[in-house]
Design a protein around this motif. Sequence first.
Motif, PDB file in Angstrom:
ATOM      1  N   UNK A 186      28.113   2.716  16.353  1.00 58.96           N
ATOM      2  CA  UNK A 186      27.352   3.916  15.998  1.00 58.96           C
ATOM      3  C   UNK A 186      27.134   4.057  14.497  1.00 58.96           C
ATOM      4  N   UNK A 187      27.047   2.929  13.811  1.00 57.73           N
ATOM      5  CA  UNK A 187      26.818   2.921  12.364  1.00 57.73           C
ATOM      6  C   UNK A 187      25.872   1.777  12.035  1.00 57.73           C
ATOM      7  N   UNK A 188      24.603   2.070  11.760  1.00 59.08           N
ATOM      8  CA  UNK A 188      23.623   1.006  11.549  1.00 59.08           C
ATOM      9  C   UNK A 188      24.014   0.064  10.412  1.00 59.08           C
ATOM     10  N   UNK A 189      23.916  -1.227  10.679  1.00 57.37           N
ATOM     11  CA  UNK A 189      24.312  -2.227   9.677  1.00 57.37           C
ATOM     12  C   UNK A 189      23.439  -2.157   8.432  1.00 57.37           C
ATOM     13  N   UNK A 190      22.212  -1.626   8.557  1.00 56.91           N
ATOM     14  CA  UNK A 190      21.316  -1.588   7.406  1.00 56.91           C
ATOM     15  C   UNK A 190      21.521  -0.362   6.523  1.00 56.91           C
ATOM     16  N   UNK A 191      22.406   0.554   6.894  1.00 54.62           N
ATOM     17  CA  UNK A 191      22.665   1.755   6.098  1.00 54.62           C
ATOM     18  C   UNK A 191      23.876   1.507   5.212  1.00 54.62           C
ATOM     19  N   UNK A 192      23.672   1.578   3.924  1.00 60.57           N
ATOM     20  CA  UNK A 192      24.726   1.287   2.962  1.00 60.57           C
ATOM     21  C   UNK A 192      25.635   2.505   2.740  1.00 60.57           C
ATOM     22  N   UNK A 193      26.899   2.212   2.413  1.00 65.79           N
ATOM     23  CA  UNK A 193      27.843   3.248   2.057  1.00 65.79           C
ATOM     24  C   UNK A 193      28.399   4.021   3.228  1.00 65.79           C
ATOM     25  N   UNK A 194      28.218   3.511   4.446  1.00 66.18           N
ATOM     26  CA  UNK A 194      28.748   4.194   5.615  1.00 66.18           C
ATOM     27  C   UNK A 194      29.640   3.241   6.419  1.00 66.18           C
ATOM     28  N   UNK A 197      29.715  -0.761   5.997  1.00 68.18           N
ATOM     29  CA  UNK A 197      30.324  -1.197   4.732  1.00 68.18           C
ATOM     30  C   UNK A 197      31.829  -0.952   4.722  1.00 68.18           C
ATOM     31  N   UNK A 198      32.274   0.113   5.391  1.00 69.90           N
ATOM     32  CA  UNK A 198      33.705   0.411   5.451  1.00 69.90           C
ATOM     33  C   UNK A 198      34.450  -0.678   6.218  1.00 69.90           C
ATOM     34  N   UNK A 199      33.898  -1.116   7.349  1.00 72.87           N
ATOM     35  CA  UNK A 199      34.534  -2.183   8.130  1.00 72.87           C
ATOM     36  C   UNK A 199      34.564  -3.479   7.325  1.00 72.87           C
ATOM     37  N   UNK A 200      33.469  -3.783   6.656  1.00 77.39           N
ATOM     38  CA  UNK A 200      33.400  -4.993   5.838  1.00 77.39           C
ATOM     39  C   UNK A 200      34.426  -4.948   4.707  1.00 77.39           C
ATOM     40  N   UNK A 201      34.533  -3.793   4.057  1.00 76.74           N
ATOM     41  CA  UNK A 201      35.477  -3.647   2.945  1.00 76.74           C
ATOM     42  C   UNK A 201      36.919  -3.765   3.406  1.00 76.74           C
ATOM     43  N   UNK A 202      37.166  -3.546   4.693  1.00 77.64           N
ATOM     44  CA  UNK A 202      38.517  -3.654   5.247  1.00 77.64           C
ATOM     45  C   UNK A 202      38.922  -5.099   5.505  1.00 77.64           C
ATOM     46  N   UNK A 203      38.007  -6.034   5.285  1.00 72.63           N
ATOM     47  CA  UNK A 203      38.331  -7.447   5.439  1.00 72.63           C
ATOM     48  C   UNK A 203      37.819  -8.090   6.708  1.00 72.63           C
ATOM     49  N   UNK A 245      35.356 -10.470  13.517  1.00 73.52           N
ATOM     50  CA  UNK A 245      36.544 -11.319  13.585  1.00 73.52           C
ATOM     51  C   UNK A 245      37.371 -11.148  12.317  1.00 73.52           C
ATOM     52  N   UNK A 246      38.681 -11.292  12.462  1.00 68.51           N
ATOM     53  CA  UNK A 246      39.564 -11.232  11.303  1.00 68.51           C
ATOM     54  C   UNK A 246      39.832 -12.625  10.744  1.00 68.51           C
ATOM     55  N   UNK A 247      39.606 -13.637  11.558  1.00 66.92           N
ATOM     56  CA  UNK A 247      39.961 -14.994  11.164  1.00 66.92           C
ATOM     57  C   UNK A 247      38.814 -15.743  10.496  1.00 66.92           C
TER      58      UNK A 247
END
Length: 278
Positions: A186-194, A197-203, A245-247
């Motif tokens: 429920x969070x569009x990949x094309x919307x920045x700062x939401x 990006x939070x999942x990506x920043x978590x690794x 994926x985490x790996x």
Amino acid sequence: MKIITLNTHSLIEPGYEEKLQQFASVILTEQPDILALQEVNQTALKEEADIALLKGYVPCQKAISVKADNHAARLASLLLKGDLSYSWTWLPIKMGYSRYDEGLAIFSRRPVEETYEGLISKDCAYTNWKTRKILGICTGGAWFYTIHMGWWEDHDSFADQWARTEQILMAKKGLGGGLWLMGDFNSPAQVRGQGYDLVTASGWKDTYLLAEERDNGITVEETIDGWKEKEAGAPEGMRIDSIWTWGEERILSSRVICNGSYYPKVSDHYGVMIEVHV
């Protein structure tokens, strides 16, 4: 290894019976190793399922019986008729549309060795349609989770739910084996700062971006329930369903399925299928 995720919109979806048959045909053709599903419904007041529908079923701790029209049970039964057997589990989370037990499900070609369920929303009330949980299975030494997140701007926001999700997942990160997270974010990949990006920043790594071959990735093209009073995202649609994926995995391909061009539409969401080099 092949993984598929889909928000099924089950029982609610117009033409549901035909679409259930169509989706079973897709799974019989693709034969994924892991199938992660969201909005897996059953009618709350329906009679309980016959034992024949429960082959391969591994119960979670939540004490709600599987009903005769349970989407996961019926799908598993159709697959068995096609000589494709899965070990599967289903977790009811909340009352949806005031009449359905709505939940999550995961299917595995290998035996389910362990299940996990965790609360990721502030509210745990079964009657609150915004209650959220995460469901995981361990098979072959790897953990696979399915999730259906809330929205960024809600009182119980995506960020709050992700913080609770991270606490759950952190315990698995150092255990070795694979670690996968799949579902409707429920969070569009094309919307920045939401949320994306939070999942990506978590690794976490987006398998769509890792894929050696990929399409446009769009999983929702029209305004759907939950988004009707919100900004729908980019004009070309939203990529809100994904596999993380985490790996350090080699992802051979990522493809949107059940979008009307690559298999018939079976839900208000499209599915995502990845192939992983093992």
